[in-house]
Design a protein around this motif. Structure first.
Motif, PDB file in Angstrom:
ATOM      1  N   PRO A  63      26.185   1.663 -15.003  1.00  0.00           N
ATOM      2  CA  PRO A  63      24.902   1.935 -14.347  1.00  0.00           C
ATOM      3  C   PRO A  63      23.732   1.272 -15.082  1.00  0.00           C
ATOM      4  O   PRO A  63      23.704   1.235 -16.312  1.00  0.00           O
ATOM      5  CB  PRO A  63      24.795   3.451 -14.383  1.00  0.00           C
ATOM      6  N   GLN A  64      22.804   0.741 -14.310  1.00  0.00           N
ATOM      7  CA  GLN A  64      21.605   0.105 -14.860  1.00  0.00           C
ATOM      8  C   GLN A  64      20.388   0.543 -14.060  1.00  0.00           C
ATOM      9  O   GLN A  64      20.489   0.836 -12.876  1.00  0.00           O
ATOM     10  CB  GLN A  64      21.711  -1.417 -14.792  1.00  0.00           C
ATOM     11  N   PHE A  65      19.243   0.548 -14.739  1.00  0.00           N
ATOM     12  CA  PHE A  65      17.976   0.825 -14.084  1.00  0.00           C
ATOM     13  C   PHE A  65      17.106  -0.420 -14.102  1.00  0.00           C
ATOM     14  O   PHE A  65      17.298  -1.324 -14.915  1.00  0.00           O
ATOM     15  CB  PHE A  65      17.219   1.947 -14.801  1.00  0.00           C
ATOM     16  N   THR A  66      16.135  -0.445 -13.207  1.00  0.00           N
ATOM     17  CA  THR A  66      15.117  -1.491 -13.210  1.00  0.00           C
ATOM     18  C   THR A  66      13.754  -0.813 -13.207  1.00  0.00           C
ATOM     19  O   THR A  66      13.614   0.313 -12.725  1.00  0.00           O
ATOM     20  CB  THR A  66      15.267  -2.428 -11.992  1.00  0.00           C
ATOM     21  N   GLY A  67      12.787  -1.496 -13.776  1.00  0.00           N
ATOM     22  CA  GLY A  67      11.443  -0.943 -13.831  1.00  0.00           C
ATOM     23  C   GLY A  67      10.457  -1.979 -14.325  1.00  0.00           C
ATOM     24  O   GLY A  67      10.779  -3.159 -14.437  1.00  0.00           O
ATOM     25  N   ARG A  68       9.247  -1.531 -14.625  1.00  0.00           N
ATOM     26  CA  ARG A  68       8.171  -2.411 -15.090  1.00  0.00           C
ATOM     27  C   ARG A  68       7.648  -1.910 -16.429  1.00  0.00           C
ATOM     28  O   ARG A  68       7.429  -0.710 -16.608  1.00  0.00           O
ATOM     29  CB  ARG A  68       7.016  -2.445 -14.083  1.00  0.00           C
ATOM     30  N   SER A  69       7.428  -2.853 -17.344  1.00  0.00           N
ATOM     31  CA  SER A  69       6.869  -2.511 -18.650  1.00  0.00           C
ATOM     32  C   SER A  69       5.354  -2.358 -18.525  1.00  0.00           C
ATOM     33  O   SER A  69       4.777  -2.619 -17.466  1.00  0.00           O
ATOM     34  CB  SER A  69       7.202  -3.592 -19.679  1.00  0.00           C
ATOM     35  N   GLU A  70       4.714  -1.980 -19.634  1.00  0.00           N
ATOM     36  CA  GLU A  70       3.256  -1.834 -19.631  1.00  0.00           C
ATOM     37  C   GLU A  70       2.565  -3.161 -19.327  1.00  0.00           C
ATOM     38  O   GLU A  70       1.466  -3.184 -18.807  1.00  0.00           O
ATOM     39  CB  GLU A  70       2.780  -1.300 -20.975  1.00  0.00           C
ATOM     40  N   GLY A  71       3.220  -4.265 -19.643  1.00  0.00           N
ATOM     41  CA  GLY A  71       2.682  -5.587 -19.336  1.00  0.00           C
ATOM     42  C   GLY A  71       3.089  -6.079 -17.957  1.00  0.00           C
ATOM     43  O   GLY A  71       2.949  -7.259 -17.647  1.00  0.00           O
ATOM     44  N   ASN A  72       3.635  -5.195 -17.126  1.00  0.00           N
ATOM     45  CA  ASN A  72       4.073  -5.475 -15.763  1.00  0.00           C
ATOM     46  C   ASN A  72       5.226  -6.472 -15.700  1.00  0.00           C
ATOM     47  O   ASN A  72       5.412  -7.165 -14.713  1.00  0.00           O
ATOM     48  CB  ASN A  72       2.911  -5.952 -14.882  1.00  0.00           C
ATOM     49  N   ARG A  73       6.013  -6.542 -16.773  1.00  0.00           N
ATOM     50  CA  ARG A  73       7.201  -7.398 -16.762  1.00  0.00           C
ATOM     51  C   ARG A  73       8.370  -6.600 -16.215  1.00  0.00           C
ATOM     52  O   ARG A  73       8.543  -5.423 -16.554  1.00  0.00           O
ATOM     53  CB  ARG A  73       7.525  -7.879 -18.168  1.00  0.00           C
ATOM     54  N   LYS A  74       9.179  -7.229 -15.384  1.00  0.00           N
ATOM     55  CA  LYS A  74      10.339  -6.555 -14.829  1.00  0.00           C
ATOM     56  C   LYS A  74      11.391  -6.383 -15.915  1.00  0.00           C
ATOM     57  O   LYS A  74      11.663  -7.305 -16.675  1.00  0.00           O
ATOM     58  CB  LYS A  74      10.923  -7.356 -13.669  1.00  0.00           C
ATOM     59  N   CYS A  75      11.959  -5.182 -15.995  1.00  0.00           N
ATOM     60  CA  CYS A  75      12.968  -4.865 -17.002  1.00  0.00           C
ATOM     61  C   CYS A  75      14.217  -4.341 -16.312  1.00  0.00           C
ATOM     62  O   CYS A  75      14.132  -3.550 -15.378  1.00  0.00           O
ATOM     63  CB  CYS A  75      12.462  -3.784 -17.947  1.00  0.00           C
ATOM     64  N   VAL A  76      15.366  -4.780 -16.766  1.00  0.00           N
ATOM     65  CA  VAL A  76      16.649  -4.243 -16.317  1.00  0.00           C
ATOM     66  C   VAL A  76      17.369  -3.791 -17.575  1.00  0.00           C
ATOM     67  O   VAL A  76      17.479  -4.544 -18.540  1.00  0.00           O
ATOM     68  CB  VAL A  76      17.482  -5.309 -15.566  1.00  0.00           C
ATOM     69  N   PHE A  77      17.841  -2.543 -17.582  1.00  0.00           N
ATOM     70  CA  PHE A  77      18.462  -2.004 -18.783  1.00  0.00           C
ATOM     71  C   PHE A  77      19.551  -1.022 -18.420  1.00  0.00           C
ATOM     72  O   PHE A  77      19.569  -0.444 -17.331  1.00  0.00           O
ATOM     73  CB  PHE A  77      17.413  -1.349 -19.686  1.00  0.00           C
ATOM     74  N   ASP A  78      20.496  -0.856 -19.354  1.00  0.00           N
ATOM     75  CA  ASP A  78      21.603   0.063 -19.151  1.00  0.00           C
ATOM     76  C   ASP A  78      21.104   1.496 -19.119  1.00  0.00           C
ATOM     77  O   ASP A  78      20.207   1.872 -19.879  1.00  0.00           O
ATOM     78  CB  ASP A  78      22.637  -0.093 -20.264  1.00  0.00           C
ATOM     79  N   ALA A  79      21.683   2.299 -18.249  1.00  0.00           N
ATOM     80  CA  ALA A  79      21.326   3.715 -18.143  1.00  0.00           C
ATOM     81  C   ALA A  79      22.164   4.478 -19.159  1.00  0.00           C
ATOM     82  O   ALA A  79      23.279   4.879 -18.891  1.00  0.00           O
ATOM     83  CB  ALA A  79      21.586   4.216 -16.733  1.00  0.00           C
TER      84      ALA A  79
END
Length: 95
Positions: A63-79
């Motif tokens: 499982p992985q999540f996606t989101g946005r950092s404080e700098g509005n960069r797209k992040c994909v990371f393991d859950a």
């Protein structure tokens, strides 16, 4: 086509289509090199991320999540269990 520009109405388009495509590909390649270099610097860093949902490539086994950092960069990371969610102000560990 950008039909509402001065160049469209006043200048002759004398650049061959294959030349336009080659130039565009060169721009894309340079952009991707820079983006890859910038993204590589972020690998392994801890960031505050607003989780938007599951990644498109997320599976039940990985499982992985996606989101946005404080700098509005797209992040994909393991859950993983060390990811913390704070939706209502109270942190909750995700399992």
């Amino acid at each position: 086509e950008r039909s509402h520009t001065h160049a469209k109405h006043k200048m002759k388009d004398d650049v061959a289509e294959h030349t336009k495509m080659r130039r565009l590909q060169e721009l894309v390649d340079v952009f991707r090199l820079g983006a890859t270099a910038a993204s590589t610097k972020e690998v392994g860093r801890e960031l505050v991320v607003l989780v938007e949902g599951h990644s498109r490539r997320s599976t039940d086994e990985a499982p992985q999540f996606t989101g946005r950092s404080e700098g509005n960069r797209k992040c994909v990371f393991d859950a993983t269990t060390d990811v913390v969610c704070s939706q209502s102000g109270s942190p909750v560990a995700l399992s």
